[in-house]
Design an enzyme around this catalytic site. Sequence first.
Site, PDB file in Angstrom:
ATOM      1  N   HIS A  42      32.897   3.218  26.891  1.00 14.82           N
ATOM      2  CA  HIS A  42      33.074   3.873  25.603  1.00 14.82           C
ATOM      3  C   HIS A  42      33.272   5.374  25.809  1.00 14.82           C
ATOM      4  O   HIS A  42      32.939   5.918  26.867  1.00 14.82           O
ATOM      5  CB  HIS A  42      31.845   3.653  24.707  1.00 14.82           C
ATOM      6  CG  HIS A  42      30.589   4.239  25.275  1.00 14.82           C
ATOM      7  ND1 HIS A  42      29.762   3.550  26.137  1.00 14.82           N
ATOM      8  CD2 HIS A  42      30.029   5.482  25.127  1.00 14.82           C
ATOM      9  CE1 HIS A  42      28.751   4.316  26.486  1.00 14.82           C
ATOM     10  NE2 HIS A  42      28.891   5.496  25.903  1.00 14.82           N
ATOM     11  N   HIS A 126      35.824  11.612  27.960  1.00 10.72           N
ATOM     12  CA  HIS A 126      35.793  10.873  29.217  1.00 10.72           C
ATOM     13  C   HIS A 126      35.029   9.560  29.037  1.00 10.72           C
ATOM     14  O   HIS A 126      34.102   9.475  28.234  1.00 10.72           O
ATOM     15  CB  HIS A 126      35.142  11.710  30.326  1.00 10.72           C
ATOM     16  CG  HIS A 126      33.695  12.002  30.096  1.00 10.72           C
ATOM     17  ND1 HIS A 126      33.259  12.999  29.249  1.00 10.72           N
ATOM     18  CD2 HIS A 126      32.568  11.409  30.584  1.00 10.72           C
ATOM     19  CE1 HIS A 126      31.951  13.023  29.228  1.00 10.72           C
ATOM     20  NE2 HIS A 126      31.493  12.060  30.024  1.00 10.72           N
TER      21      HIS A 126
END
Length: 203
Positions: A42, A126
């Site tokens: 995620h 990220h």
Amino acid sequence: MRLFVAVVPPDAVAAELASAVASLRELPGSGALRWTARESWHFTLAFLGEVDEAAVPGLTARLGRAAHRTPPFSLALRGGGHFGDRALWVGAAGGAPELRLLARRTEAAARKAGLAVEEHRAYRPHLTLARGRGGTELGPYADALDAFRGAPWTVRELTLVRSELPRSGVPGERPRYEVLGRRPLGGGAASPGGGSREPGGAG
């Protein structure tokens, strides 16, 4: 309860990334890294830490408003990088500015709900793939991701997730995640969470 808010890639995008990660895991020294589970992949928008259960309804309402103000946007996984020898990650392209805006709105929503949330000085989208241990050099893995270009998808919701850290002490045990709710971007219909699960299983 320990909470965070995230954007979760769909299954097809995660499958594409999994193929790239499989190649990374063939590189020398990969066994020294702690690889994250595909089901847990995620983009964190805001880490909220420990939150009293009584604060969750207000938080959820605020997150809904933040999501409503943000139209759906396109996003793609792109390239890679690392934070020293601590974490290896894949980056984002296409809708990265929109993702940053959504992160700022998410953090603001949490603060308005009475939670103490640190502002990102420079939010860098990220998705963590592995964590270093024993001083393993992550540069070669990040370099191998340079050419990675994932298929774009449309981000349509943000997800509120409860994270339960491992307690058994069994080597390799991973955190458990429970989706508490999803809030649609741009004013779509909300959907509730569905019991204990990994965010990537549906984020």
